[in-house]
Design an enzyme around this catalytic site. Structure first.
Site, PDB file in Angstrom:
ATOM      1  N   HIS A  29      -4.334  -4.158  -3.100  1.00 14.98           N
ATOM      2  CA  HIS A  29      -4.825  -4.480  -1.333  1.00 14.98           C
ATOM      3  C   HIS A  29      -4.919  -2.758  -1.154  1.00 14.98           C
ATOM      4  O   HIS A  29      -4.904  -2.349  -0.183  1.00 14.98           O
ATOM      5  CB  HIS A  29      -3.858  -5.030  -0.692  1.00 14.98           C
ATOM      6  CG  HIS A  29      -3.739  -6.730  -0.763  1.00 14.98           C
ATOM      7  ND1 HIS A  29      -2.636  -7.238  -0.305  1.00 14.98           N
ATOM      8  CD2 HIS A  29      -4.577  -7.361  -1.402  1.00 14.98           C
ATOM      9  CE1 HIS A  29      -3.156  -8.469  -0.560  1.00 14.98           C
ATOM     10  NE2 HIS A  29      -4.078  -8.802  -1.047  1.00 14.98           N
TER      11      HIS A  29
ATOM     12  N   ALA B 293      16.062  -8.459  -2.176  1.00  9.49           N
ATOM     13  CA  ALA B 293      15.566  -7.825  -3.395  1.00  9.49           C
ATOM     14  C   ALA B 293      16.389  -6.944  -4.110  1.00  9.49           C
ATOM     15  O   ALA B 293      16.215  -6.555  -5.425  1.00  9.49           O
ATOM     16  CB  ALA B 293      14.374  -7.274  -2.998  1.00  9.49           C
TER      17      ALA B 293
ATOM     18  N   ILE C 100       0.798  -1.192   0.055  1.00  5.36           N
ATOM     19  CA  ILE C 100       0.098  -0.035  -0.044  1.00  5.36           C
ATOM     20  C   ILE C 100       0.997   1.214   0.047  1.00  5.36           C
ATOM     21  O   ILE C 100       0.266   2.386  -0.049  1.00  5.36           O
ATOM     22  CB  ILE C 100      -1.010   0.002   1.037  1.00  5.36           C
ATOM     23  CG1 ILE C 100      -0.128   0.023   2.527  1.00  5.36           C
ATOM     24  CG2 ILE C 100      -1.977  -1.251   0.860  1.00  5.36           C
ATOM     25  CD1 ILE C 100      -1.261  -0.103   3.714  1.00  5.36           C
TER      26      ILE C 100
END
Ligand code: BJW
Length: 233
Positions: free
Chosen positions: A101, A211, A85
């Site tokens: 979401h 990541a 979000i």
């Protein structure tokens, strides 16, 4: 591709299910269900107001930037479906982003149903800009609620050639089911995560690591492939 909390972890945004994650301090039922919100809206507003401030203070990291740069090199071909979000994908320069979401930067009016850009705290129960009612809630998807843009997402995933899953535990549906749609459609699937999922059978490749390291390397491999200088190996 599908991204989750893990891609923003190195920007300082907490994940959910880690030992120091958000669910260690908060019961999911209290802060991420409509029932929890109805029972104690002040608690839920405090939870999301704090996360909105944390997201605003965070900066996109090398993984967000690598995806934005990849999209620039292959225009129109990269769609990011994020469970996050925060707006770090957008701030890194990605334009094709779907927040399945919801978003911290948006409020939803429970009276008139309108969604509106929102940057301030909601705890003080500010009025809706459209109807004036003081029943704005975070524009996020809680358990038991319908996710955003699912038809559009399914259509895109069913047509994709590559489907990457980055920084998510795969614990929440329907997002976690998208890899099955991609695999069924014949896409090449890859999981880029700090740790492997319990079941990785649907992934052609599993790349473990942070990541900020795995995503730029993986994206560079795609670019080299496109430029015709060899595959990812
Ligand atoms: C790194 C890293 C680094 C760390 N580098 N990697 C029984 C009863 C009721 C419902 C259900 C049920 N069974 C199933 C359901 C469905 C339910 C569900 O999935 N439940 C499961 C928990 C069992 N799903 C829903 O209810 C969804 N809606 C739905 O199904 O609707 C049906 C419907 C249709 C029509 C009408 C009405 C209804 C909605 C799900 C909403 C989820 N919401 C949340 C909160 C959103 C707002 C917020 O952010 O607060 O979404 S919960 C939370 O989990 C949040 C996340 O987006 C989501 C996924 O979390 P994520 O991103 O995977 O984070 P983590 O922490 O789990 O994992 C992070 C990963 O990153 C880890 O693997 C790390 O290793 C890795 N990592 N650092 C790379 N540096």
């Amino acid at each position: 591709m599908l991204t989750g909390a893990g891609i923003s972890a190195e920007s300082g945004i907490r994940t959910f299910r880690a030992s120091d994650g958000l669910w260690e301090e908060h019961r999911i039922e209290d802060v991420a269900t409509p029932e929890g919100y109805a029972a104690d809206p002040a608690l839920v507003h405090a939870f999301y107001d704090e996360r909105r401030r944390a997201a605003r203070a965070a900066e996109p990291n090398a993984a967000h930037r690598a995806l934005a740069e990849l999209a620039e090199r292959v225009p129109g071909e990269v769609l990011i479906v994020t469970q996050n979000i925060d707006d770090l994908h957008e701030r890194a320069g990605s334009s094709r982003v779907i927040h399945i979401h919801g978003e911290l930067g948006s409020a939803l009016c429970e009276a008139c149903g309108r969604r509106m850009p929102w940057t301030q705290d909601l705890a003080g129960r500010p009025p809706c800009r459209a109807c004036g009612e003081r029943v704005l809630r975070p524009d996020v998807v809680w358990f038991g609620e319908a996710v955003y843009a699912l038809d559009e997402i399914f259509d895109a995933v069913a047509l994709c050639e590559e489907f990457w899953v980055v920084g998510t535990s795969g614990a929440v549906t329907p997002a976690a089911s998208l890899v099955a749609v991609a695999a069924e459609a014949g896409a090449r699937t890859a999981l880029l995560n700090l740790e492997a999922h319990d079941d990785v059978r649907l992934f052609d490749e599993v790349v473990l690591g942070p990541a900020t390291e795995t995503v730029p390397a993986f994206a560079a491999g795609i670019s080299r492939q496109r430029d015709g200088v060899g595959g990812r190996g």
